[in-house]
Design a protein around this motif. Structure first.
Motif, short mmCIF file in Angstrom:
data_model
loop_
_atom_site.label_atom_id
_atom_site.label_comp_id
_atom_site.label_asym_id
_atom_site.label_seq_id
_atom_site.Cartn_x
_atom_site.Cartn_y
_atom_site.Cartn_z
N ARG A 148 33.06 82.91 -63.62
CA ARG A 148 32.01 83.77 -63.06
C ARG A 148 32.60 85.10 -62.61
NH1 ARG A 148 26.76 82.58 -60.83
NH2 ARG A 148 26.07 84.21 -59.39
N THR A 149 31.95 86.20 -62.98
CA THR A 149 32.40 87.53 -62.59
C THR A 149 31.40 88.22 -61.65
OG1 THR A 149 31.37 88.48 -64.59
CG2 THR A 149 33.69 87.87 -64.73
N ARG A 150 30.20 87.67 -61.53
CA ARG A 150 29.22 88.20 -60.58
C ARG A 150 29.51 87.66 -59.18
NH1 ARG A 150 24.26 85.94 -61.15
NH2 ARG A 150 23.28 87.59 -59.91
N PRO A 151 29.14 88.40 -58.14
CA PRO A 151 29.27 87.87 -56.78
C PRO A 151 28.46 86.59 -56.62
CG PRO A 151 28.83 90.22 -56.73
CD PRO A 151 28.64 89.78 -58.15
N THR A 152 29.00 85.63 -55.89
CA THR A 152 28.30 84.37 -55.69
C THR A 152 26.99 84.59 -54.94
OG1 THR A 152 30.40 83.18 -55.64
CG2 THR A 152 28.49 82.03 -54.75
N HIS A 153 27.04 85.44 -53.94
CA HIS A 153 25.84 85.77 -53.17
C HIS A 153 25.29 87.09 -53.68
CE1 HIS A 153 26.77 82.49 -50.44
NE2 HIS A 153 28.01 82.96 -50.34
N ASN A 154 24.15 87.01 -54.34
CA ASN A 154 23.55 88.18 -54.96
C ASN A 154 22.04 88.10 -54.78
OD1 ASN A 154 22.53 90.05 -57.07
ND2 ASN A 154 24.69 90.18 -57.63
N ASP A 155 21.43 89.23 -54.44
CA ASP A 155 19.99 89.22 -54.22
C ASP A 155 19.21 88.87 -55.50
OD1 ASP A 155 20.31 89.88 -51.59
OD2 ASP A 155 20.10 92.04 -51.91
N GLU A 156 19.78 89.23 -56.66
CA GLU A 156 19.10 88.98 -57.92
C GLU A 156 19.57 87.67 -58.54
OE1 GLU A 156 17.96 91.74 -61.66
OE2 GLU A 156 20.11 91.37 -61.42
N LEU A 157 18.63 86.84 -58.96
CA LEU A 157 18.96 85.61 -59.65
C LEU A 157 18.96 85.84 -61.16
CD1 LEU A 157 16.79 82.93 -57.78
CD2 LEU A 157 19.28 83.07 -57.80
N ILE A 158 19.95 85.27 -61.82
CA ILE A 158 19.99 85.34 -63.29
C ILE A 158 19.58 83.97 -63.83
CG2 ILE A 158 21.42 85.66 -65.32
CD1 ILE A 158 20.88 88.21 -63.83
N LEU A 159 18.48 83.96 -64.57
CA LEU A 159 18.03 82.76 -65.26
C LEU A 159 18.46 82.85 -66.71
CD1 LEU A 159 16.33 82.64 -62.68
CD2 LEU A 159 14.40 81.86 -64.06
N GLY A 160 19.18 81.85 -67.18
CA GLY A 160 19.75 81.92 -68.52
C GLY A 160 19.09 80.98 -69.51
N TYR A 161 19.07 81.43 -70.75
CA TYR A 161 18.63 80.59 -71.88
C TYR A 161 19.62 80.82 -73.01
CZ TYR A 161 16.20 78.97 -76.04
OH TYR A 161 15.90 78.31 -77.20
N VAL A 162 20.07 79.74 -73.63
CA VAL A 162 20.96 79.82 -74.79
C VAL A 162 20.38 78.93 -75.88
CG1 VAL A 162 23.29 79.44 -75.69
CG2 VAL A 162 22.97 80.18 -73.32
N GLY A 163 20.20 79.49 -77.07
CA GLY A 163 19.69 78.68 -78.17
C GLY A 163 18.92 79.53 -79.17
N ARG A 164 18.39 78.87 -80.17
CA ARG A 164 17.63 79.56 -81.19
C ARG A 164 16.31 80.04 -80.59
NH1 ARG A 164 18.33 75.92 -84.44
NH2 ARG A 164 16.32 74.85 -84.46
N LEU A 165 15.91 81.25 -80.92
CA LEU A 165 14.66 81.81 -80.42
C LEU A 165 13.57 81.52 -81.45
CD1 LEU A 165 16.05 85.23 -79.09
CD2 LEU A 165 15.90 83.01 -77.93
N SER A 166 13.04 80.31 -81.39
CA SER A 166 12.09 79.86 -82.40
C SER A 166 10.98 79.05 -81.75
CB SER A 166 12.81 79.04 -83.48
OG SER A 166 13.52 77.98 -82.89
N ILE A 167 9.92 78.84 -82.50
CA ILE A 167 8.73 78.17 -81.97
C ILE A 167 9.05 76.79 -81.44
CG2 ILE A 167 6.50 77.18 -82.63
CD1 ILE A 167 6.17 79.46 -84.62
N GLU A 168 9.86 76.02 -82.19
CA GLU A 168 10.11 74.64 -81.78
C GLU A 168 10.92 74.53 -80.50
OE1 GLU A 168 13.23 75.74 -84.89
OE2 GLU A 168 11.05 75.90 -84.71
#
Length: 401
Positions: free
Chosen positions: A210-230
């Motif tokens: 991790r390179t971001r500060p642990t305590h940060n006002d902004e939350l990062i929500l992550g998604y990893v995967g194919r960007l497809s309908i299924e």
């Protein structure tokens, strides 16, 4: 060479960025580590043309067979080559030279079809692992037909499941990523099915990246995967809207590509679209997330979910498909029905301490997931002496009943 069974491995995908390829690469790496004799016959890297290429790497003989210009695109990095039969002689010769004790296929691709054919022709035991719910993909992608024929998606999904399970019935033994799929396959094929989970590299995927500060006002929500309908990615813009209404300071980091990317970019103008990441870049991206969100209901396992957990990031998944078997609800993340998934995430993002505790539990869980233990179990269940293609006998009950 090692003393284990001699395995001819025909993976559907190897060089691409998806769960099947990730598992296949780790299986080949396992064979090298344990000196297991393996002939790995696979399609060449996407976009690469040319002749077959053979390479010996420790106990693994690698045969890359490039697809032709006539390949039919299935996704950005997935395709089907109707002219793949031109490699029949090459595959035949390599199998004769290697003399496998069994053939292992991963699905009904060109490679899987060749693997099943040569298992029958040479009377070699056949093992098959199920990695992708192709029938559910077919159903989701045929959804537009419902405007003309409401039952069409259901019929297409049912037909695809029948066709795929008929193909898997050719094998002596089956593997699937979770208990639900094993039960389904045993019922459909009358073959024994073993659970074959996935492992994770906990040195690569780690909270220490991790390179971001642990305590940060902004939350990062992550998604990893194919960007497809299924993958059900249409829920991501709806989630962002709900977070905005709840005044949660959150932003998406979306990693991957696919047919829905343009629509997502338009609906999520403040999101970071990183494209496809690998190695340390991917590991750092995971570690910088505060919550991993995965709306898919069609994944058989969800390697990306396990990678997020290893990175110390809790995950929010649906109660459909395989990821629910990875995440402990209220422990390493949350598991919700699709209708309650967004609400559950909004509630979770308001409690930073809860997120932190779940992240620690997620890391602890992932440390116990070893690729070696998973493939040790796979090899232990391999058929050793009986023919691959069994007579199609059916009983009234599933082997699990």
């Amino acid at each position: 060479m090692g003393t284990g069974p001699r395995v001819a491995f025909f993976p559907d995908s190897f060089h691409e960025v998806n769960g099947v390829a990730h598992t296949a690469r780790n299986f080949a790496a396992y064979a090298k580590r344990h000196n297991l004799p393996m002939l790995c016959i696979r399609a060449g890297a996407p976009g690469v043309r040319g002749k077959a290429n053979l390479n010996t790497n420790g106990s693994v003989t690698e045969v890359d067979l490039p697809r032709s210009a006539f390949s039919i695109a299935m996704e950005k990095d997935l395709s089907f080559d109707p002219t793949f039969s031109r490699y029949a002689i090459t595959i035949d010769q390599e199998l004769d030279r290697f003399k496998p004790d069994l053939i292992h296929i991963t699905g009904p691709s060109e490679l899987g079809i060749f693997g099943a054919y040569f298992a029958w022709r040479k009377n070699i035991p056949l093992a098959a692992s199920w990695h992708t719910n192709l029938h559910e993909y077919a159903g989701r992608r045929s959804a537009p037909l419902a405007t003309m024929l409401p039952q069409a998606p259901q019929w297409i999904e049912s037909g695809a499941l029948h066709a795929t399970s008929s193909f898997y019935r050719l094998a002596k033994v089956l593997y699937a990523p979770n208990e639900e799929l094993c039960t389904l396959l045993e019922h459909k094929t009358q073959r024994t099915c073993h659970v074959m989970r996935r492992g994770v590299d906990t040195e690569l995927f780690s909270p220490t990246r991790r390179t971001r500060p642990t305590h940060n006002d902004e939350l990062i929500l992550g998604y990893v995967g194919r960007l497809s309908i299924e993958k059900n990615v249409a829920l991501l813009p709806l989630l962002q809207q709900a977070l905005d209404v709840a005044r949660v300071n959150a932003r998406f980091c979306i990693i991957g590509h696919g047919g829905e990317e343009a629509a997502l970019r338009q609906a999520l103008p403040n999101a970071d679209f990183a494209g496809v990441l690998r190695g340390e870049a991917l590991a750092t991206a995971y570690a910088n997330m505060d919550l991993f969100v995965f709306p898919s209901e069609t994944d058989t396992f969800g390697n990306v979910v396990l990678e997020a957990l290893a990175s110390g990031v809790p995950a929010a998944v649906t109660d459909g498909g395989g990821p629910k078997f990875i995440v402990t609800n209220e422990g390493t993340g949350i598991v919700r029905s699709t209708s309650a998934w967004i609400e559950g995430i909004v509630e979770l993002t308001k409690d930073r301490e809860r997120l932190r505790t779940m992240g620690e539990a997620a890391r602890t869980y992932a440390i116990g997931c070893s690729w070696d233990a998973i493939f040790d179990a796979v090899v232990a269940e391999y058929p050793r002496t009986t023919p691959a293609i069994q007579p199609l006998k059916f009983s009234a009950e599933s082997p699990r009943q």
